[in-house]
Design an enzyme around this catalytic site. Structure first.
Site, PDB file in Angstrom:
ATOM      1  N   TYR A  55       0.862  -1.189   0.000  1.00  0.00           N
ATOM      2  CA  TYR A  55       0.000   0.000   0.000  1.00  0.00           C
ATOM      3  C   TYR A  55       0.895   1.235   0.000  1.00  0.00           C
ATOM      4  O   TYR A  55       1.322   1.755   1.035  1.00  0.00           O
ATOM      5  CB  TYR A  55      -0.971   0.001   1.190  1.00  0.00           C
ATOM      6  CG  TYR A  55      -2.001  -1.119   1.127  1.00  0.00           C
ATOM      7  CD1 TYR A  55      -2.193  -1.829  -0.060  1.00  0.00           C
ATOM      8  CD2 TYR A  55      -2.774  -1.460   2.216  1.00  0.00           C
ATOM      9  CE1 TYR A  55      -3.117  -2.858  -0.140  1.00  0.00           C
ATOM     10  CE2 TYR A  55      -3.705  -2.485   2.143  1.00  0.00           C
ATOM     11  CZ  TYR A  55      -3.863  -3.178   0.962  1.00  0.00           C
ATOM     12  OH  TYR A  55      -4.780  -4.202   0.892  1.00  0.00           O
ATOM     13  N   HIS A 125      -0.690 -12.246   0.414  1.00  0.00           N
ATOM     14  CA  HIS A 125      -1.607 -11.310  -0.250  1.00  0.00           C
ATOM     15  C   HIS A 125      -2.396 -11.932  -1.406  1.00  0.00           C
ATOM     16  O   HIS A 125      -3.599 -11.718  -1.519  1.00  0.00           O
ATOM     17  CB  HIS A 125      -0.785 -10.120  -0.770  1.00  0.00           C
ATOM     18  CG  HIS A 125      -1.550  -8.850  -0.912  1.00  0.00           C
ATOM     19  ND1 HIS A 125      -1.003  -7.613  -0.666  1.00  0.00           N
ATOM     20  CD2 HIS A 125      -2.827  -8.604  -1.285  1.00  0.00           C
ATOM     21  CE1 HIS A 125      -1.909  -6.669  -0.879  1.00  0.00           C
ATOM     22  NE2 HIS A 125      -3.016  -7.250  -1.257  1.00  0.00           N
ATOM     23  N   SER A 203     -12.903  -4.505   0.180  1.00  0.00           N
ATOM     24  CA  SER A 203     -13.821  -3.668  -0.630  1.00  0.00           C
ATOM     25  C   SER A 203     -15.265  -3.900  -0.192  1.00  0.00           C
ATOM     26  O   SER A 203     -16.157  -4.134  -1.030  1.00  0.00           O
ATOM     27  CB  SER A 203     -13.638  -3.941  -2.128  1.00  0.00           C
ATOM     28  OG  SER A 203     -12.315  -3.673  -2.527  1.00  0.00           O
ATOM     29  N   PRO A 204     -15.556  -3.816   1.111  1.00  0.00           N
ATOM     30  CA  PRO A 204     -16.915  -4.087   1.598  1.00  0.00           C
ATOM     31  C   PRO A 204     -17.929  -3.047   1.120  1.00  0.00           C
ATOM     32  O   PRO A 204     -19.134  -3.293   1.159  1.00  0.00           O
ATOM     33  CB  PRO A 204     -16.764  -4.039   3.121  1.00  0.00           C
ATOM     34  CG  PRO A 204     -15.592  -3.146   3.354  1.00  0.00           C
ATOM     35  CD  PRO A 204     -14.647  -3.430   2.218  1.00  0.00           C
ATOM     36  N   GLY A 207     -15.335  -0.789  -3.145  1.00  0.00           N
ATOM     37  CA  GLY A 207     -14.023  -0.341  -3.602  1.00  0.00           C
ATOM     38  C   GLY A 207     -13.917   1.167  -3.740  1.00  0.00           C
ATOM     39  O   GLY A 207     -14.912   1.889  -3.755  1.00  0.00           O
TER      40      GLY A 207
HETATM   41  N1  LIG Z   1      -6.507  -8.392   0.008  1.00  0.00           N
HETATM   42  C1  LIG Z   1      -6.621  -7.653  -1.062  1.00  0.00           C
HETATM   43  O1  LIG Z   1      -6.238  -8.043  -2.167  1.00  0.00           O
HETATM   44  C2  LIG Z   1      -7.263  -6.298  -0.927  1.00  0.00           C
HETATM   45  C3  LIG Z   1      -7.690  -5.604  -2.062  1.00  0.00           C
HETATM   46  C4  LIG Z   1      -8.315  -4.366  -1.887  1.00  0.00           C
HETATM   47  C5  LIG Z   1      -8.466  -3.842  -0.602  1.00  0.00           C
HETATM   48  N2  LIG Z   1      -8.011  -4.539   0.481  1.00  0.00           N
HETATM   49  C6  LIG Z   1      -8.185  -4.023   1.855  1.00  0.00           C
HETATM   50  O2  LIG Z   1      -9.543  -3.771   2.085  1.00  0.00           O
HETATM   51  C7  LIG Z   1      -9.736  -2.421   2.504  1.00  0.00           C
HETATM   52  C8  LIG Z   1     -11.067  -1.903   2.021  1.00  0.00           C
HETATM   53  O3  LIG Z   1     -11.215  -2.067   0.636  1.00  0.00           O
HETATM   54  P1  LIG Z   1     -11.187  -0.831  -0.374  1.00  0.00           P
HETATM   55  O4  LIG Z   1     -10.473   0.325   0.260  1.00  0.00           O
HETATM   56  O5  LIG Z   1     -10.731  -1.394  -1.667  1.00  0.00           O
HETATM   57  O6  LIG Z   1     -12.717  -0.501  -0.608  1.00  0.00           O
HETATM   58  P2  LIG Z   1     -13.964  -0.047   0.267  1.00  0.00           P
HETATM   59  O7  LIG Z   1     -13.685  -0.148   1.705  1.00  0.00           O
HETATM   60  O8  LIG Z   1     -15.107  -0.796  -0.279  1.00  0.00           O
HETATM   61  O9  LIG Z   1     -14.113   1.455  -0.199  1.00  0.00           O
HETATM   62  C9  LIG Z   1     -13.194   2.436   0.149  1.00  0.00           C
HETATM   63  C10 LIG Z   1     -13.793   3.772  -0.243  1.00  0.00           C
HETATM   64  O10 LIG Z   1     -14.977   3.971   0.507  1.00  0.00           O
HETATM   65  C11 LIG Z   1     -15.115   5.326   0.829  1.00  0.00           C
HETATM   66  N3  LIG Z   1     -15.876   5.360   2.083  1.00  0.00           N
HETATM   67  C12 LIG Z   1     -15.525   4.776   3.256  1.00  0.00           C
HETATM   68  N4  LIG Z   1     -16.474   4.974   4.185  1.00  0.00           N
HETATM   69  C13 LIG Z   1     -17.435   5.701   3.587  1.00  0.00           C
HETATM   70  C14 LIG Z   1     -18.672   6.226   4.054  1.00  0.00           C
HETATM   71  N5  LIG Z   1     -19.080   6.016   5.302  1.00  0.00           N
HETATM   72  N6  LIG Z   1     -19.433   6.923   3.178  1.00  0.00           N
HETATM   73  C15 LIG Z   1     -19.002   7.122   1.892  1.00  0.00           C
HETATM   74  N7  LIG Z   1     -17.837   6.655   1.396  1.00  0.00           N
HETATM   75  C16 LIG Z   1     -17.059   5.950   2.254  1.00  0.00           C
HETATM   76  C17 LIG Z   1     -13.726   5.812   1.006  1.00  0.00           C
HETATM   77  O11 LIG Z   1     -13.677   7.188   0.662  1.00  0.00           O
HETATM   78  P3  LIG Z   1     -12.877   8.227   1.616  1.00  0.00           P
HETATM   79  O12 LIG Z   1     -11.443   7.843   1.506  1.00  0.00           O
HETATM   80  O13 LIG Z   1     -13.190   9.535   0.985  1.00  0.00           O
HETATM   81  O14 LIG Z   1     -13.416   8.073   2.997  1.00  0.00           O
HETATM   82  C18 LIG Z   1     -12.908   4.962   0.038  1.00  0.00           C
HETATM   83  O15 LIG Z   1     -12.692   5.614  -1.194  1.00  0.00           O
HETATM   84  C19 LIG Z   1      -8.519  -1.690   1.923  1.00  0.00           C
HETATM   85  O16 LIG Z   1      -8.306  -0.457   2.550  1.00  0.00           O
HETATM   86  C20 LIG Z   1      -7.444  -2.712   2.145  1.00  0.00           C
HETATM   87  O17 LIG Z   1      -7.016  -2.672   3.491  1.00  0.00           O
HETATM   88  C21 LIG Z   1      -7.442  -5.760   0.331  1.00  0.00           C
END
Ligand SMILES: NC(=O)c1ccc[n+]([C@@H]2O[C@H](COP(=O)([O-])OP(=O)(O)OC[C@H]3O[C@@H](n4cnc5c(N)ncnc54)[C@H](OP(=O)(O)O)[C@@H]3O)[C@@H](O)[C@H]2O)c1
Length: 282
Positions: A55, A125, A203-204, A207
């Site tokens: 990251y 990962h 990505s709950p 994403g």
């Molecule tokens: N294992 C893997 O291959 C893998 C892949 C992807 C992700 N991940 C992990 O999973 C975590 C979460 O996934 P993700 O970041 O891809 O996607 P996500 O949690 O589905 O979405 C993140 C986005 O949601 C927005 N957000 C968060 N809370 C919100 C709310 N209450 N209202 C409106 N928008 C909101 C954020 O915007 P703001 O920044 O503006 O708040 C951010 O752009 C990552 O941070 C990472 O740690 C793991």
């Protein structure tokens, strides 16, 4: 606060964790804003933060997110930090590297970046198609035997790969993509339930590119209005009620959003809401 077990009786975390990725990739906020977001998460009772050596913007700054989280958590040793190894970022691309030598070096670098003697949860990962999966998992198991890792997790795996990993070592968590609109890992979730392994849906909220717009969905918006909640809170509440082994890890770069996510544990969906939400995925 509702608690979820992460593999062993001594390691419980709150129901909602935080994903650190948006704090370190393209569009990331300043370091002070990032630290403010992490502190807001802790104030809301979040005790689990997911990160990865990858990251960062590119591999000239590997470990950016780990160093940031370590800095923010100096006064918070109670927070469980889960990191990952197995991706590299040449010129910002996402490339897998599951070679044992790479994982060994990556783990050493993560130990330094996090400033710890042992990593509480180290996740492989992503399976690397050019390296036998059991070899990569075996390398992580070696690191655990050497005391560099306490618990092992895997990510982006199928049921077959989960079973293959279990032949090599004990696994306490699986981190796969899952949200209201992506149920492709439901079979993996089911197997984790049978095995008593935690499931961390990444990505709950769908994403970084789309999370802000999920309220455009009419059903989701209607349920959110009925509960006086945001669409994102409904998406997280659905995951929490789907299974008691789930620990969602929403990513956020903003204090207000992470507070909003943490408060999703107070949303109680009815069985009718759950049925309507289940029907959203094709
Ligand atoms: N294992 C893997 O291959 C893998 C892949 C992807 C992700 N991940 C992990 O999973 C975590 C979460 O996934 P993700 O970041 O891809 O996607 P996500 O949690 O589905 O979405 C993140 C986005 O949601 C927005 N957000 C968060 N809370 C919100 C709310 N209450 N209202 C409106 N928008 C909101 C954020 O915007 P703001 O920044 O503006 O708040 C951010 O752009 C990552 O941070 C990472 O740690 C793991």
């Amino acid at each position: 606060m509702p608690l979820r077990k992460l593999g062993s009786s001594e390691l419980f975390v709150g129901a909602i964790g935080m994903g650190g990725m948006p704090l370190s990739v393209n569009g990331r906020p300043s370091e002070s804003q990032s630290i403010e977001a992490i502190h807001a998460a802790i104030e809301q009772g979040i005790t689990f933060i997911d990160t990865a050596d990858a990251y960062c913007l590119n591999d000239s700054e590997n470990g950016h997110n780990e160093r940031l989280i370590a800095k923010a958590l100096k006064q918070h040793p109670e927070v469980v930090v889960a990191t990952k190894g197995g991706h590299i970022r040449p010129n910002g691309a996402w490339v897998t590297d599951g070679r044992p030598d790479h994982l060994r070096q990556a783990c050493e670098d993560s130990l330094k970046a996090l400033g710890v003697e042992a990593i509480t949860l180290y996740q492989f990962h992503r399976p690397d198609p050019s390296v036998p999966f059991a070899e990569s998992v075996g390398a992580v198991a070696d690191l655990q035997r050497e005391g560099k890792i306490v618990h092992i997790g895997i990510s982006n795996v199928s049921v077959t790969q989960l079973e293959a990993a279990l032949l090599v070592t004990k696994v306490v968590s699986v981190q796969n993509r899952m949200n209201l609109f992506d149920r492709s890992s439901l079979d993996v979730l089911k197997r984790c339930e049978e095995l008593g392994i935690a499931f961390l849906p990444y990505s709950p909220l769908t994403g970084m590119g789309s999370a802000g717009n999920i309220g455009d969905n009419e059903t989701l918006s209607r349920i959110a209005t009925a509960h006086g909640a945001s669409a994102q809170q409904i998406a997280l509440a659905w995951l929490l009620q789907l299974s008691n082994i789930i620990i969602p890890i929403p990513g956020s770069s903003r204090k207000a959003n992470i507070i909003n996510c943490a408060e999703a544990i107070n949303v109680k969906l009815t069985s009718e809401d759950m049925a309507l939400l289940h029907a959203l995925a094709k």
